[in-house]
Design a protein around this motif. Sequence first.
Motif, short mmCIF file in Angstrom:
data_model
loop_
_atom_site.label_atom_id
_atom_site.label_comp_id
_atom_site.label_asym_id
_atom_site.label_seq_id
_atom_site.Cartn_x
_atom_site.Cartn_y
_atom_site.Cartn_z
N ASP A 55 2.45 1.64 -3.39
CA ASP A 55 1.45 2.10 -4.34
C ASP A 55 1.23 3.61 -4.21
O ASP A 55 1.18 4.33 -5.20
CB ASP A 55 0.14 1.36 -4.14
N ARG A 56 1.10 4.09 -2.98
CA ARG A 56 0.91 5.53 -2.75
C ARG A 56 2.08 6.33 -3.28
O ARG A 56 1.92 7.36 -3.93
CB ARG A 56 0.74 5.80 -1.26
N TRP A 57 3.29 5.84 -2.98
CA TRP A 57 4.49 6.53 -3.42
C TRP A 57 4.57 6.59 -4.95
O TRP A 57 4.87 7.63 -5.53
CB TRP A 57 5.71 5.82 -2.85
N VAL A 101 0.84 -1.20 0.00
CA VAL A 101 0.00 0.00 0.00
C VAL A 101 0.88 1.25 0.00
O VAL A 101 0.62 2.21 -0.75
CB VAL A 101 -0.98 -0.01 1.20
N LEU A 102 1.91 1.27 0.83
CA LEU A 102 2.81 2.42 0.86
C LEU A 102 3.54 2.59 -0.47
O LEU A 102 3.68 3.71 -0.97
CB LEU A 102 3.82 2.27 2.01
N ARG A 106 2.03 6.38 -7.09
CA ARG A 106 0.97 7.26 -7.60
C ARG A 106 1.36 8.72 -7.47
O ARG A 106 1.11 9.53 -8.37
CB ARG A 106 -0.35 6.99 -6.88
N LYS A 107 1.96 9.10 -6.35
CA LYS A 107 2.40 10.48 -6.18
C LYS A 107 3.43 10.86 -7.23
O LYS A 107 3.37 11.93 -7.83
CB LYS A 107 3.00 10.69 -4.78
N TYR A 155 1.59 11.15 -10.73
CA TYR A 155 0.76 12.35 -10.90
C TYR A 155 1.59 13.62 -10.86
O TYR A 155 1.21 14.63 -11.44
CB TYR A 155 -0.36 12.39 -9.86
#
Length: 123
Positions: A111-113, A108-109, A115-116, A119
């Motif tokens: 994935d967040r990294w 999850v971490l 995505r940031k 974007y």
Amino acid sequence: MNEEQKDKGLKRAIKEENGFRLPSNFAYRTMRKVEEAIRLREKKSERRTLFATITASIFLIGCCIAGLIIYFGDTIREAFTRTEMVETEQIQIPSFCLLIFIAIPLFVLFDRWMRKRYYKHHS
């Protein structure tokens, strides 16, 4: 006299009807229909490609599993059968669930990294 006026009106309507005219937005309507037809063809093509990809994937996964069973079947069966081990040789491995509970937050971490980063570069 009323009959004559009706006849004159009919004659005028027939004369005017011979001069056929296209509507002013004929080109726009035609192009819109052509674009819709192209869009429908593309959707059908995408759908066929998706089904072909899913079918090929299922076939390849099945072949892979069959190949693994054929070549490594005995080894796989031996790995899952219980063997008696001497107590001094036993290795303490954390349970599978514990490993999953550790891996999920890490994914999850990550994935967040990602995505940031995506974007930030594509916005």
